[in-house]
Design an enzyme around this catalytic site. Structure first.
Site, PDB file in Angstrom:
ATOM      1  N   ASP A  47       0.830  -1.205   0.000  1.00  0.00           N
ATOM      2  CA  ASP A  47       0.000   0.000   0.000  1.00  0.00           C
ATOM      3  C   ASP A  47       0.867   1.258   0.000  1.00  0.00           C
ATOM      4  O   ASP A  47       1.895   1.314   0.688  1.00  0.00           O
ATOM      5  CB  ASP A  47      -0.896  -0.031   1.240  1.00  0.00           C
ATOM      6  CG  ASP A  47      -1.873   1.115   1.302  1.00  0.00           C
ATOM      7  OD1 ASP A  47      -2.686   1.239   0.367  1.00  0.00           O
ATOM      8  OD2 ASP A  47      -1.823   1.873   2.293  1.00  0.00           O
ATOM      9  N   GLU A  62       1.416  -0.183  -5.048  1.00  0.00           N
ATOM     10  CA  GLU A  62       0.269   0.667  -5.366  1.00  0.00           C
ATOM     11  C   GLU A  62       0.762   2.045  -5.790  1.00  0.00           C
ATOM     12  O   GLU A  62       1.444   2.737  -5.034  1.00  0.00           O
ATOM     13  CB  GLU A  62      -0.654   0.824  -4.154  1.00  0.00           C
ATOM     14  CG  GLU A  62      -1.860   1.696  -4.483  1.00  0.00           C
ATOM     15  CD  GLU A  62      -2.501   2.348  -3.271  1.00  0.00           C
ATOM     16  OE1 GLU A  62      -3.673   2.741  -3.368  1.00  0.00           O
ATOM     17  OE2 GLU A  62      -1.822   2.478  -2.227  1.00  0.00           O
TER      18      GLU A  62
END
Length: 614
Positions: free
Chosen positions: A338, A375
């Site tokens: 993330d 990401e």
């Protein structure tokens, strides 16, 4: 003046290693080519290797040369210089140019760091656990069971399928009961659809339903299941020859993590105790209670990777979190990191490349074939040269341009209008900056838990949704479906894009069969998984490309116009001169192959054909 036809496949058809040398093949038109050179920089200086003609293929002339890979760096770059009767042209990874291109667009090969072979063969499926399937109601969150957002809001238990709150700010507080048992109960369904790999949004203990606010990295959230259940799930997946990757939220924790303990539930959390052993796990302003939160959000305090204890806990120690879940009994197949581009030492992501490389090294040390996925909402070129990430969530190189073309919105939902020519230019530019093997390992999605559902952006436009899905499964990169897309699940911006899966619609949705056929098409044809891409036609209202690997070739034609139109294809550019094209997604008669072809394509549609040369 039209440019000459020049094409280089970065697959095994055009690039291979032999006795320590790279053997490279170039295809050109048969007339008007005087000399061909391969340009590379073995010591940061130009070397031109004259290429020699070899046996032709169809109407194409072929040229070949060998050269040594760079010894001074991992990535070798090369480009082609072609002398014709009317001047010179260059071929880079975007296409034909009239002058020498900048190095960012040269063909690239990383000899040391390459993605796992298995990634490009997969069809991924993203699951937001709370909204996929409730398999064990006994562990579901109870209404008012606890509070979130520093004790300001009680959690809300809602009935499956009930509307998501989009106006009161309760998006992260609502729970519907999806869990690991629910996922396990739907493995037959997923395999019937054709899915071969799962990407799960966070499953570790956290107060919110999205779980990007971790409070325990080593324990599955009890409202989703247990560590034992997760181990059984991964084992069941692997027995089915399926893969699974987890979401890694290592940039920040929850403010309720025991290390910070803003709620004061413990006795040595860093928020209430300036002498806490965890004080340097975060970025506090002196002895105050002021700390850095991700994007200024106080619920998500940023971790300090300059602190040795944080490094040991997350990735450096033998039992670090990254290694823990890659080991037995879980043995996950990779991590989706993330906001990996923001991670570092404080605000500004200081020293970010070092930590991304460190995450990669820790992952690969435990499992060399694990997938390292980052990401990035925008361009990720510098993270994708091989030594950091295997692939990224390909918003910039796929989702953005597809959205701009078909939904006429950018990632911020502002209006944008591009035509077929500009769309292809965008795709080519994004791909050209990345080594080929990393291109194949990009995770292509139309939407995700962070964006509005694509079918909603299209206002349910069937033709454009079919085009989008067709591109997802035929374009370069690894496709990933967001749960529910296969039954036409709609939804606006977060949190409305996280609706419950409507299981009652599986048997009646017209989309399920369409998606299933596309998945089957991709998984049975290696050229769609790893074949070179060649655009045969590029116009404002239509475009066509092939994916070719060895003797296998697929043709994809897109008509954006609102009427049927004839599309001309110089099929001789494929090197295939005989055989027929068989339609794969529609009831049409096969077409005989000729050097110059013309086919009619229905309005606002995508057509996929396989070449049969027998």
């Amino acid at each position: 003046m039209t440019h000459p036809f020049l094409f280089h496949s970065q697959t095994q058809d055009g690039f291979c290693l032999s006795q320590g040398l790279a053997q490279v093949t170039l295809r050109t038109q048969s007339q008007g080519i005087k000399k061909v050179y391969l340009r590379h920089e073995p010591d940061n200086e130009e070397y031109l290797v004259e290429m020699q003609p070899i046996e032709p293929v169809g109407a194409l002339k072929q040229w070949r040369a060998s050269f040594a890979l760079n010894s001074d760096r991992d990535v070798t770059q090369y480009v082609f210089k072609v002398l014709t009767e009317d001047g010179q042209y260059w071929l880079d990874a975007r296409g034909v140019q009239k002058r020498m291109p900048g190095s960012e667009y040269h063909f690239k090969y990383n000899a040391k760091h390459q993605p796992p072979e298995w990634v490009k063969e997969q069809v991924f499926y993203q699951i937001f656990p709370d909204r996929f399937c409730n398999g064990n109601p006994d562990i579901s969150v109870k209404d008012g069971e606890y509070t979130v957002k520093n004790g300001t809001r009680p959690v809300v238990a809602k009935a499956w399928g009930e509307a998501v709150d989009t106006g009161s700010g309760y998006g992260g507080c609502e729970f519907y009961g999806g869990d690991l048992a629910g996922i396990a109960s739907k493995l037959d369904y997923l395999q019937t659809l054709g899915v071969s790999a799962l990407y799960l949004n966070p499953i570790f203990t956290a107060p919110s339903n999205h779980k990007y606010d971790t409070t325990d990295y080593l324990t599955v959230d009890p409202h989703l299941g247990t560590n034992q259940e997760f181990a059984e799930l991964t084992q069941a997946l692997h027995q089915r020859d399926m893969k699974v990757i987890l979401d890694a939220v290592f940039n920040h924790t929850s403010c309720e993590h025991p290390w910070l303990d803003r709620g004061g539930k413990g006795d040595n959390g860093a928020y209430h105790h300036s002498d806490s052993p965890y004080r340097d796990y975060y970025f506090f302003d002196g002895d105050t209670k002021n700390y850095i939160g991700w994007k200024g959000i106080e619920n998500l305090p940023v971790l300090n990777f300059a602190h040795q204890a944080v490094r040991d806990y997350i990735y450096q120690g033998e039992d670090a979190v990254i290694r823990h879940w890659l080991k037995a009994p879980y043995q996950i197949d990779g991590w989706r990191f993330d906001v990996i581009h923001m991670l570092g030492e404080g605000e500004g992501a200081y020293n970010n490349p070092h930590y991304v490389q460190a995450f990669r090294q820790a992952t690969k040390a435990q499992n060399p074939q694990a997938y390292v996925l980052g990401e990035h909402f925008f361009e990720a070129t510098k993270w994708l040269q091989g030594e950091q990430e295997d692939g990224s969530m390909n918003y910039y190189g796929f989702a953005h341009p597809v959205r701009a073309l078909l939904a006429q919105q950018d990632i911020a939902y502002d209006p944008i209008a591009i035509d077929g020519c500009e769309f292809v230019e965008w795709l080519n530019e994004a791909r050209a900056k990345v080594p080929w093997l990393n291109q194949l390992s990009q995770l292509n999605q139309l939407d995700s838990h962070d964006t509005a559902r694509f079918i909603t952006l299209l206002n349910q436009h069937q033709g454009y949704m079919e085009i989008a899905l067709g591109l997802l499964f035929t374009y370069v990169g690894t496709p990933c479906l967001y749960y529910g897309t296969e039954v036409g699940l709609a939804g606006g911006q977060d949190p409305d894009n996280r609706r419950c899966f409507p299981w009652e619609q599986v048997d009646t949705s017209p989309w399920f069969g369409y998606v299933q056929r596309l998945i089957q098409l991709r998984t049975t044809h290696p050229c769609l998984q790893q074949g070179a891409i060649l655009f045969l036609a590029i116009e404002k209202d239509h475009f066509a490309f092939t994916r070719q690997l060895g003797e296998e070739c697929a043709l994809v034609v897109v008509n954006l116009a609102s009427q049927t139109q004839p599309i001309s294809l110089p099929f001789w550019q494929t090197g295939i001169s005989a055989g027929q094209l068989t339609p794969m997604m529609e009831q049409r008669a096969p077409l005989a192959i000729s050097e110059e072809m013309c086919m009619e394509i229905a309005p606002e549609s995508i057509s996929v054909w396989m070449v049969d040369t027998k």
